[in-house]
Design an enzyme around this catalytic site. Structure first.
Site, PDB file in Angstrom:
ATOM      1  N   SER A 234       0.186 -24.487  20.866  1.00 45.17           N
ATOM      2  CA  SER A 234      -0.681 -23.824  19.896  1.00 45.17           C
ATOM      3  C   SER A 234      -1.754 -23.014  20.608  1.00 45.17           C
ATOM      4  O   SER A 234      -2.345 -23.469  21.595  1.00 45.17           O
ATOM      5  CB  SER A 234      -1.350 -24.867  18.997  1.00 45.17           C
ATOM      6  OG  SER A 234      -2.427 -24.319  18.272  1.00 45.17           O
ATOM      7  N   LYS A 235      -2.014 -21.810  20.111  1.00 43.20           N
ATOM      8  CA  LYS A 235      -3.064 -20.974  20.687  1.00 43.20           C
ATOM      9  C   LYS A 235      -4.431 -21.648  20.545  1.00 43.20           C
ATOM     10  O   LYS A 235      -5.316 -21.448  21.371  1.00 43.20           O
ATOM     11  CB  LYS A 235      -3.095 -19.614  19.993  1.00 43.20           C
ATOM     12  CG  LYS A 235      -1.920 -18.708  20.331  1.00 43.20           C
ATOM     13  CD  LYS A 235      -2.072 -17.365  19.657  1.00 43.20           C
ATOM     14  CE  LYS A 235      -0.930 -16.423  20.021  1.00 43.20           C
ATOM     15  NZ  LYS A 235      -1.053 -15.098  19.394  1.00 43.20           N
ATOM     16  N   ARG A 236      -4.608 -22.434  19.487  1.00 40.44           N
ATOM     17  CA  ARG A 236      -5.907 -23.067  19.258  1.00 40.44           C
ATOM     18  C   ARG A 236      -6.145 -24.254  20.176  1.00 40.44           C
ATOM     19  O   ARG A 236      -7.285 -24.592  20.477  1.00 40.44           O
ATOM     20  CB  ARG A 236      -6.007 -23.538  17.801  1.00 40.44           C
ATOM     21  CG  ARG A 236      -5.939 -22.427  16.774  1.00 40.44           C
ATOM     22  CD  ARG A 236      -6.166 -22.985  15.380  1.00 40.44           C
ATOM     23  NE  ARG A 236      -6.009 -21.963  14.355  1.00 40.44           N
ATOM     24  CZ  ARG A 236      -4.883 -21.683  13.754  1.00 40.44           C
ATOM     25  NH1 ARG A 236      -3.777 -22.348  14.085  1.00 40.44           N
ATOM     26  NH2 ARG A 236      -4.808 -20.741  12.828  1.00 40.44           N
ATOM     27  N   ARG A 237      -5.047 -24.895  20.603  1.00 41.63           N
ATOM     28  CA  ARG A 237      -5.194 -26.159  21.306  1.00 41.63           C
ATOM     29  C   ARG A 237      -4.773 -26.100  22.774  1.00 41.63           C
ATOM     30  O   ARG A 237      -5.338 -26.790  23.628  1.00 41.63           O
ATOM     31  CB  ARG A 237      -4.362 -27.215  20.568  1.00 41.63           C
ATOM     32  CG  ARG A 237      -4.375 -28.603  21.178  1.00 41.63           C
ATOM     33  CD  ARG A 237      -3.424 -29.533  20.448  1.00 41.63           C
ATOM     34  NE  ARG A 237      -2.061 -29.022  20.488  1.00 41.63           N
ATOM     35  CZ  ARG A 237      -1.342 -28.742  19.415  1.00 41.63           C
ATOM     36  NH1 ARG A 237      -1.850 -28.915  18.205  1.00 41.63           N
ATOM     37  NH2 ARG A 237      -0.109 -28.270  19.526  1.00 41.63           N
TER      38      ARG A 237
END
Length: 468
Positions: A234-237
Site C-alpha cells: 500500500s502507498k499509505r503503509r
C-alpha cells in the site's frame, strides 16, 4: 497477428514497484514475440491527475530500461472520450444497456441486504437518459464467461452471478470498465497482462468486448505483491515508490532482476542472473499463483551484489549523483570545491565492497572532503572513554615520527601503541578512527589515513585529544 500489449498507469502519485513489475512483464512479452509495447496514460481522473506524475511515469520507465521512443505512445485516455461515449450510446441503442435511477439505499431497502449487488430493478422500466440515471450493462441471464488466462488457466464465471454493472455515470462520463475496453479495442491490444486484483472485473470487460463485436484479448493475471505481513503493498503503509528506491541508491539492474523474481524463477539454483537470461527464459505460464513477498532486505542484498560486480569506473560513475547532488538527491555535506576526484578514485574500491546502497557512499567518504569530520555522538561516547586520551597522544607522536606515510607502517605504529598498553588493535584503533573519520564504522582505517595525509590526520588526532 502482431502481439500488442499495453501498460496503462494512472498519473495520480509516485510510481509503484508493482506497476514497474507489470510494465516489465508486458515489455518482456512484447520482446519475446516481436510485438509492440503501448504506453497509455489513464488520465480521466481530473481531480487527482498532475502533469508531473505523467513525466514521473515516463522517467521511471526510462530508469528500468523501457526508454521513451522505443514504444508506442504515450497515449492519453482523455483523448478518447468521444469513443467512450459513442460505445455507451451504441450499447444502449442495441439494447445491451439500460438507464437506472436506483440509489444504493433503494437497492438495500428492496433486498434487505447491504452486501447484495444490484437486483435488476430497472431492467424493463425503459427509462431514458436523464438526471440521476446511470447506464448499466445488461448482463446475460444464462451461460458462463470463460476467461482465457495465461497464468490462471480458464477461470469460469456464471453470468447470472454477475450483476448489471454501471458503464456510464448520469452525466454521461464512462466508467473505467468501459473506457478501458474501448481503448484496448482502439489500440488493437491482443494481450492484457496485469495484477490479479483486476481478475474480478475481467468477465465484465470480456462481456463488453463481445457486446461491441470484438474478440477479447488473451488475459494474464499475475499475483499481487505483498509485504512481510502478507498484506497487499500500500502507498499509505509501505515503501513502494520506485523513485524512492532509485534516489536511495538502488541500481536499475538489481531492481529489475528482483522484480522479475516475484512469482517466477530462472532455471538452475540461482536468482541473480543477467537480464538477457530473464528475457530468454521468463514465461507467464510459469508464474506462481501465490502472492509474491516484496522483501526489502533481500532487495538490498541483491543491490549490494550488483554494486560489487561493477567495474571500478562503473562504480565511480553511478556514485556521481550522490557526490554532487541532483534535483531529487540531497547535496553532500562538503563544499563543491572541496571534492577531489583523484582522492575519491583512490578510495572508491574500498567503499565498493562495503556499501549496499549508493547513497551510503557519502558517509563512507565525507571525512576526506570536510575540514572536520562529522562527529557521530554515539560513536564518540563509545570510543572516547577509558584510556582514549592516552592512546590519542601516543598515536599522534608515533605517527608524526614515521618516515613512510603508508598503510603498513601506520598499522605497525598503532599496533606498537597498543602492545605497550596490552591492548588489541581493535580497541586501540577505536578512538583513532572516531577522531579521524567521526564514526566507529567505515573504510579500512590505515588505507584511509594514507590517503588523508599526515597533516590532516595529526590535526584531527590532536583536536580530538583536546576535546577530551
Amino acid at each position: 497477428m502482431t502481439v500488442r500489449v499495453r501498460f496503462a498507469p494512472s498519473p495520480t502519485g509516485m510510481f509503484h514497484v508493482g506497476s514497474a513489475r507489470s510494465a516489465l512483464q508486458n515489455w518482456i512479452y512484447a520482446h519475446q514475440h516481436d510485438g509492440v509495447f503501448v504506453l497509455r496514460i489513464e488520465d480521466t481522473d481530473a481531480a487527482r491527475n498532475r502533469p508531473e506524475w505523467t513525466e514521473g511515469i515516463i522517467s521511471a520507465l526510462d530508469w528500468i530500461g523501457i526508454e521513451r521512443g522505443s514504444y508506442e505512445g504515450p497515449y492519453f485516455q482523455s483523448s478518447y472520450a468521444q469513443d467512450h461515449t459513442a460505445a455507451a450510446t451504441r450499447l444502449y441503442g442495441e439494447g445491451r444497456a439500460y438507464y437506472c435511477d436506483c440509489t444504493r439505499d433503494a437497492v438495500i431497502a428492496r433486498t434487505g441486504n447491504q452486501h447484495t449487488g444490484y437486483d435488476g430493478f430497472c431492467r424493463d422500466r425503459a427509462l431514458g437518459p436523464g438526471e440521476g440515471r446511470a447506464l448499466r450493462f445488461r448482463t446475460p441471464d444464462e451461460g458462463e464467461t470463460i476467461v482465457d488466462d495465461l497464468v490462471r488457466g480458464k477461470p469460469t464465471f456464471e453470468n447470472k452471478l454477475i450483476e448489471d454493472f454501471v458503464i456510464a455515470r448520469s452525466d454521461g462520463s464512462p466508467l473505467f470498465l468501459l473506457a478501458n475496453v474501448v481503448d484496448d479495442m482502439t489500440m488493437r491490444i491482443t494481450h492484457v497482462i496485469r495484477a490479479e486484483e483486476h481478475l474480478p472485473n475481467t468477465p465484465k470487460q470480456q462481456l463488453l468486448w463481445e457486446a461491441l463485436g470484438a474478440t477479447p484479448p488473451v488475459w494474464a493475471h499475475v499475483p499481487v505483491i505483498v509485504n512481510e505481513k502478507r498484506q497487499k503493498l500500500s502507498k499509505r503503509r509501505d515503501k513502494v515508490a520506485l523513485e524512492g528506491y532509485r534516489d536511495e541508491g538502488y541500481l536499475a539492474a538489481a531492481m529489475k532482476n528482483y522484480l522479475m523474481l516475484l512469482g517466477w524463477a530462472p532455471s538452475g539454483d540461482r536468482e541473480i542472473v543477467p537480464w538477457q537470461v530473464v528475457l530468454d527464459e521468463y514465461r507467464l505460464e510459469e508464474v506462481n499463483h501465490a502472492p509474491a513477498f516484496f522483501d526489502v532486505k533481500k532487495l538490498r542484498a541483491f543491490n549490494g551484489d550488483y554494486i560489487r560486480a561493477l567495474a571500478p569506473e562503473e562504480f565511480a560513475a553511478v556514485c556521481a549523483p550522490w557526490l554532487s547532488g541532483t534535483e531529487t538527491i540531497p547535496a553532500p555535506p562538503w563544499r563543491p570545491e572541496a571534492f577531489d576526484v583523484d582522492t575519491f578514485t583512490s578510495v572508491a574500491p574500498l567503499a565498493q565492497t562495503r556499501i549496499s546502497l549508493l547513497s551510503e557512499i557519502v558517509d563512507y567518504v565525507d571525512f576526506f572532503f570536510l575540514d572536520e569530520p562529522v562527529r557521530d555522538e554515539a560513536s564518540w561516547v563509545k570510543a572516547m572513554k577509558g584510556d582514549a586520551a592516552e592512546i590519542l597522544d601516543a598515536t599522534a607522536d608515533a605517527f608524526e615520527a614515521l618516515d613512510d606515510w603508508s598503510a603498513e607502517p601506520l598499522k605497525a605504529a598503532l599496533e606498537r601503541v597498543g602492545l605497550e598498553r596490552e591492548l588489541k588493535l581493535g580497541k586501540t584503533q577505536a578512538p583513532v578512527r572516531v577522531a579521524v573519520t567521526g564514526r566507529t564504522v567505515g573504510l579500512p582505517l590505515f588505507e584511509s589515513l594514507e590517503v588523508l595525509g599526515r597533516e590532516r590526520t595529526l590535526r584531527r588526532l590532536r583536536a580530538a585529544r583536546a576535546a577530551l
